[in-house]
Design an enzyme around this catalytic site. Structure first.
Site, PDB file in Angstrom:
ATOM      1  N   ASP A 185      29.824  13.361 -43.314  1.00  0.00           N
ATOM      2  CA  ASP A 185      30.161  14.179 -44.328  1.00  0.00           C
ATOM      3  C   ASP A 185      32.098  14.591 -44.498  1.00  0.00           C
ATOM      4  O   ASP A 185      32.808  14.729 -44.863  1.00  0.00           O
ATOM      5  CB  ASP A 185      29.737  15.478 -44.859  1.00  0.00           C
ATOM      6  N   ARG A 238      20.211  24.972 -46.994  1.00  0.00           N
ATOM      7  CA  ARG A 238      20.963  24.306 -48.129  1.00  0.00           C
ATOM      8  C   ARG A 238      20.575  25.436 -48.701  1.00  0.00           C
ATOM      9  O   ARG A 238      20.108  24.408 -50.784  1.00  0.00           O
ATOM     10  CB  ARG A 238      21.423  23.209 -48.288  1.00  0.00           C
ATOM     11  N   LYS A 280      23.307   6.645 -54.597  1.00  0.00           N
ATOM     12  CA  LYS A 280      23.149   7.091 -53.724  1.00  0.00           C
ATOM     13  C   LYS A 280      22.178   8.092 -53.014  1.00  0.00           C
ATOM     14  O   LYS A 280      21.685   8.702 -53.993  1.00  0.00           O
ATOM     15  CB  LYS A 280      24.708   8.235 -53.070  1.00  0.00           C
ATOM     16  N   TRP A 281      21.410   7.403 -52.419  1.00  0.00           N
ATOM     17  CA  TRP A 281      19.739   8.815 -52.003  1.00  0.00           C
ATOM     18  C   TRP A 281      20.271   9.476 -50.778  1.00  0.00           C
ATOM     19  O   TRP A 281      20.027   9.322 -49.548  1.00  0.00           O
ATOM     20  CB  TRP A 281      18.778   7.572 -51.575  1.00  0.00           C
ATOM     21  N   ASP A 282      20.694  10.616 -50.808  1.00  0.00           N
ATOM     22  CA  ASP A 282      20.687  11.534 -49.473  1.00  0.00           C
ATOM     23  C   ASP A 282      19.573  12.478 -49.986  1.00  0.00           C
ATOM     24  O   ASP A 282      19.012  12.264 -50.186  1.00  0.00           O
ATOM     25  CB  ASP A 282      21.301  12.901 -51.122  1.00  0.00           C
ATOM     26  N   MET A 283      19.387  13.043 -48.945  1.00  0.00           N
ATOM     27  CA  MET A 283      18.114  14.009 -47.578  1.00  0.00           C
ATOM     28  C   MET A 283      19.470  14.941 -46.802  1.00  0.00           C
ATOM     29  O   MET A 283      19.845  14.855 -45.912  1.00  0.00           O
ATOM     30  CB  MET A 283      17.696  12.722 -47.244  1.00  0.00           C
ATOM     31  N   ASN A 284      19.502  16.467 -47.908  1.00  0.00           N
ATOM     32  CA  ASN A 284      20.634  17.131 -46.976  1.00  0.00           C
ATOM     33  C   ASN A 284      19.993  17.925 -46.179  1.00  0.00           C
ATOM     34  O   ASN A 284      20.006  19.334 -45.752  1.00  0.00           O
ATOM     35  CB  ASN A 284      21.187  17.120 -48.078  1.00  0.00           C
ATOM     36  N   ASP A 329      28.612  12.195 -58.314  1.00  0.00           N
ATOM     37  CA  ASP A 329      27.451  12.834 -57.616  1.00  0.00           C
ATOM     38  C   ASP A 329      26.911  13.502 -57.578  1.00  0.00           C
ATOM     39  O   ASP A 329      27.153  13.817 -58.901  1.00  0.00           O
ATOM     40  CB  ASP A 329      29.090  13.186 -56.502  1.00  0.00           C
ATOM     41  N   ASP A 387       1.103  -1.202   0.016  1.00  0.00           N
ATOM     42  CA  ASP A 387      -0.005  -0.199   0.000  1.00  0.00           C
ATOM     43  C   ASP A 387       0.907   1.178   0.177  1.00  0.00           C
ATOM     44  O   ASP A 387       1.475   1.416   1.139  1.00  0.00           O
ATOM     45  CB  ASP A 387      -0.630  -0.355   1.523  1.00  0.00           C
TER      46      ASP A 387
HETATM   47  C1  GLA Z   1      25.472  15.911 -48.824  1.00  0.00           C
HETATM   48  C2  GLA Z   1      26.208  14.126 -49.001  1.00  0.00           C
HETATM   49  C3  GLA Z   1      27.754  14.364 -49.451  1.00  0.00           C
HETATM   50  C4  GLA Z   1      27.516  15.036 -50.966  1.00  0.00           C
HETATM   51  C5  GLA Z   1      27.019  16.062 -51.054  1.00  0.00           C
HETATM   52  C6  GLA Z   1      26.577  16.384 -52.274  1.00  0.00           C
HETATM   53  O1  GLA Z   1      25.924  16.489 -47.882  1.00  0.00           O
HETATM   54  O2  GLA Z   1      26.664  13.704 -48.108  1.00  0.00           O
HETATM   55  O3  GLA Z   1      28.667  12.807 -49.627  1.00  0.00           O
HETATM   56  O4  GLA Z   1      26.521  13.829 -52.227  1.00  0.00           O
HETATM   57  O5  GLA Z   1      24.884  16.026 -50.336  1.00  0.00           O
HETATM   58  O6  GLA Z   1      25.560  18.103 -51.958  1.00  0.00           O
END
Ligand code: GLA
Length: 728
Positions: free
Chosen positions: A547, A442, A475-479, A365, A51
């Site tokens: 990077d 960016r 290489k599929w990026d996303m910044n 790239d 309790d």
């Molecule tokens: C990011 C990636 C890099 C390169 C740049 C290109 O920063 O991490 O390796 O591909 O984009 O704009």
């Protein structure tokens, strides 16, 4: 092995070295009784009743003041009904109230491993995995909750997911739906998280739990550079080789949360899942929601063993290998070599120098499409820039092929620049809050991937490019991180779904890519290592780690990453010195040794490399190919902690039978009159005799592990030593 004791409503999950147990108690509350080294019994004897002041009692308990949800260890915690600790689920009912109260109504075992539609998950066969489904119900809310557990005995891995179904006639809204809730009857634990920033991702941070809530998360719409969706709880005394450690990873690439709460009576609760920040999912009658998968490994023998179990499971049961077991090619990427300034001849020039050195794939790239000449424009316009690349890929790829090289290409499908045709034609396709001007990052905006038509359009464009030539790698990026999260097509009450729908859109497009191009190897990337998680690894067998390509900074990044993720997942390249990111100068040998404890490639203009460097590169690629299986799939041992600033950093890969090993050591800054040091190895056969680097001398495994290998003096900054050990 799953053992059901129907009579006592006791469920026990055994893996090779661990046991996990839960029990539906007298009120059908699902209590968690045990998780730890393998053991037998009904562990509910550990759950005590008293309790306690200010501990509410549920209606079923009647006058029993010793029964309180606030003090019981639970399998999936409730909300607003008497447990004041972290909730796992929060339901907004038609009245506007928020709560959740679950009772167990049954459970069943299925052979094989459950799959999740539209979400990444570990794969299991009927031979190596079993599924447990526990059925819970919130009677007042008319909501059913199914807890899924995948048991992988051989890997000591238990996966979890949760499915919520609205069984009533009115809509309910899900404000939180965690993937994992794990209660411990102790607070004597350390929490390890993996934190950092762009260019310095996944640095381990270890602290003793203190009373209250602590943890990490992301509200960026990605798993993030800042905190990884992988955490460890371990005994205070635990180290690489000793102590019980619990690792929990979330297979999710969006905003997440992992919180540990140390409560008043020295209990701990870990809750992990989608971040409830701006999350609100409406479930109409009959509709269901599935939470992303979480995976747990308990290691009775230290952090090293925990990592090795995750590595094996990720390599063999999460990653889908497009190369069907073949060696991945050593690549050269032109980003740090040319940035946006290139044309077909320049690329071929680099490839011509690379091919004779044993490099097998050329990756083009950023900068090949639309009007993309710098990072202010062009994203969204996925067609070849024929000024740079006359004749398109149809002309470029055969030139590379003639050199014996495969071809890879960079894309960033989720983004758009305002200066692009796509944006001019579809300004409403970017995420924007109607009342505000959107934040740029960016100089780009985020496309609304919660909208299927946006995904379909972008995919159609990219598919056309990939179909125009023989492409082996993407290489599929996303910044950038997500801001201004509001979709132009969802009604106001559904805007809380956008973050998650966005991730589902990304996953769906990755599914299409895998379906249409099953032989393409995809590398994930997000401004370096900003989306390095189990969700992405399901689709992309490797992820660009950071990077930051400086070999010495990489020691720390790759060390932290290795706590959960295998070498074969860590994108790593050799680049020029002075390093572009921090101006450090390191020997080519060192840069190669560090990068080959990742996916291994080069990212520099080799047409400018010295003859001496080229010779080193030729030796490196040959060495890597010769020892590929050992390096990429061997058992990984961290021999030192690079954050301790010792004289060197070292790690080791050992073949599963212990007959072969590669130890790599990278020294720090040089000093005069250095001490004599010995490197103690791990994972060898103590009774076997080993030769090192093909030399005459022999050492026993026990000598190498207990007394160590005598290190030569390494004079000069940041020198490396690779020791290849082979048993007689
Ligand atoms: C990011 C990636 C890099 C390169 C740049 C290109 O920063 O991490 O390796 O591909 O984009 O704009």
């Amino acid at each position: 092995m799953i053992v059901l004791d129907q009579e006592n409503k006791l469920i026990t999950l055994h893996t090779r070295s661990t046991t996990y147990q839960m029990k539906a108690d007298q009120h059908n509350v699902l209590i968690h009784t045990y998780y730890g080294p393998r053991a037998d019994g009904d562990f509910s004897y550990l759950v005590r009743y008293a309790d306690r002041a200010c501990a509410p009692n549920p209606d079923e308990a009647g006058l029993d003041r010793t029964y309180s949800l606030d003090t019981l260890p639970q399998e999936y915690s409730s909300c607003g009904v008497g447990d004041f600790r972290l909730p796992s689920m929060e339901l907004e009912l038609p009245s506007g109230s928020s709560s959740a109260s679950l009772r167990c109504t049954g459970f069943e075992v299925r052979e094989g491993k459950y799959a999740l539609e539209g979400l990444p998950s570990f794969r299991g066969t009927e031979e190596d995995a079993q599924t447990l489904v526990v059925f819970l119900e919130d009677a007042a809310a008319q909501v059913g909750v199914e807890l899924y557990y995948g048991v992988f005995e051989r890997y000591d891995l238990i996966t979890r997911s949760v499915r919520v179904v609205n069984r009533g006639g009115e809509r309910v809204r899900l404000r939180q739906c965690a993937s994992l809730c794990l209660d411990f009857l102790s607070a004597d634990l350390d929490l390890i998280t993996f934190d950092g920033c762009h260019m310095m991702e996944r640095c381990p941070s270890r602290t003793p739990l203190r009373p209250g809530t602590q943890g990490v998360g992301s509200v960026r719409g990605t798993s993030s550079h800042q905190h990884n969706p992988f955490v460890v709880l371990c005994g205070r005394e635990a180290n690489e080789d000793y102590g019980v450690c619990y690792g929990a990873m979330l297979l999710y690439s969006g905003s997440f949360q992992a919180l540990a709460e140390c409560s008043q009576y020295d209990n701990t609760r870990l809750v992990m899942g989608i971040n409830p920040y701006q999350f609100c999912w409406t479930l109409g009658p009959g509709e269901a929601f599935t939470a992303p998968e979480a995976a747990m490994v308990c290691s009775p023998r230290g952090l090293g063993q925990m990592s090795r179990q995750f590595h094996r499971a990720i390599r063999e049961r999460l990653i889908q290998d497009p190369l069907q077991g073949q060696r991945r090619p050593v690549l050269i990427n032109n980003w740090e070599a040319t940035y946006f300034k290139f044309d077909a001849d320049k690329l071929v020039e680099i490839a011509e120098t690379a091919a004779p050195l044993g490099i097998e794939m050329f990756v083009m790239d950023d900068g090949w499409f639309g009007g993309r000449n710098d990072d202010n424009e062009g994203l969204g316009d996925w067609w070849l820039n024929t000024e740079k690349l006359p004749g398109g890929l149809e002309a470029l790829v055969p030139r590379l092929k003639k050199l014996g090289m495969r071809f890879g290409i960079w894309i960033e499908p989720e983004m758009v620049n305002e200066n692009s045709r796509l944006y001019r034609e579809h300004p409403d396709w970017a995420l924007k809050i109607p009342e505000r001007a959107p934040a740029r990052c960016r100089n780009q905006l985020v496309l609304d991937f919660s909208r299927p038509e946006v995904c379909r359009y972008v995919y159609g464009q990219i598919k056309a490019v990939l179909s125009s030539a023989e492409v082996s790698y993407v290489k599929w990026d996303m910044n950038r991180s997500l801001t201004d999260v509001c979709s132009a097509v969802l009604p106001p009450e559904r805007q809380g779904e956008v973050y998650h729908r966005y991730v589902l859109g990304v996953y769906e497009m990755l599914e299409w890519l895998r379906r249409d191009f099953p032989h393409i190897l995809i590398e994930g990337c997000a401004g370096g290592g900003g989306r390095f998680d189990g969700g992405m690894l399901y689709y992309t067998p490797q992820i660009w780690c950071s990077d930051n390509t400086d070999a010495i900074d990489r020691l720390r990044i790759q060390y932290g990453t290795s706590f959960c993720y295998p070498v074969s997942a860590m994108g790593a390249h050799v680049s020029v010195v002075p390093n572009e990111e921090n101006q450090r100068i390191t020997p080519m040998e060192t840069r190669g040794a560090v990068a080959m404890s990742g996916t291994f490639g080069y990212e520099m203009d080799l047409s400018k490399a010295s003859q001496e460097d080229k010779e080193v590169i030729r030796r490196q690629t040959a060495f890597f190919k010769e020892h590929y299986d050992l390096i990429q799939h061997g058992d990984y041992y961290r021999l030192t902690d690079p954050f301790r600033n010792g004289p060197y950093t070292a790690w080791e890969q050992v073949s599963p039978d212990g007959r072969e090993a590669l130890a790599t050591l990278v020294a720090g800054c040089t000093r005069a009159a250095p001490p004599f040091l010995a490197l103690r190895l791990k994972g060898l056969d103590p009774d076997a005799m080993y030769q090192v680097n093909g030399g005459e001398e022999r050492w026993s495994g026990s000598a190498l592990m207990e007394a160590g290998y005598p290190l030569p003096m390494l004079l000069g900054d940041y020198r490396t030593l690779q020791l290849y050990l082979k048993a007689d």
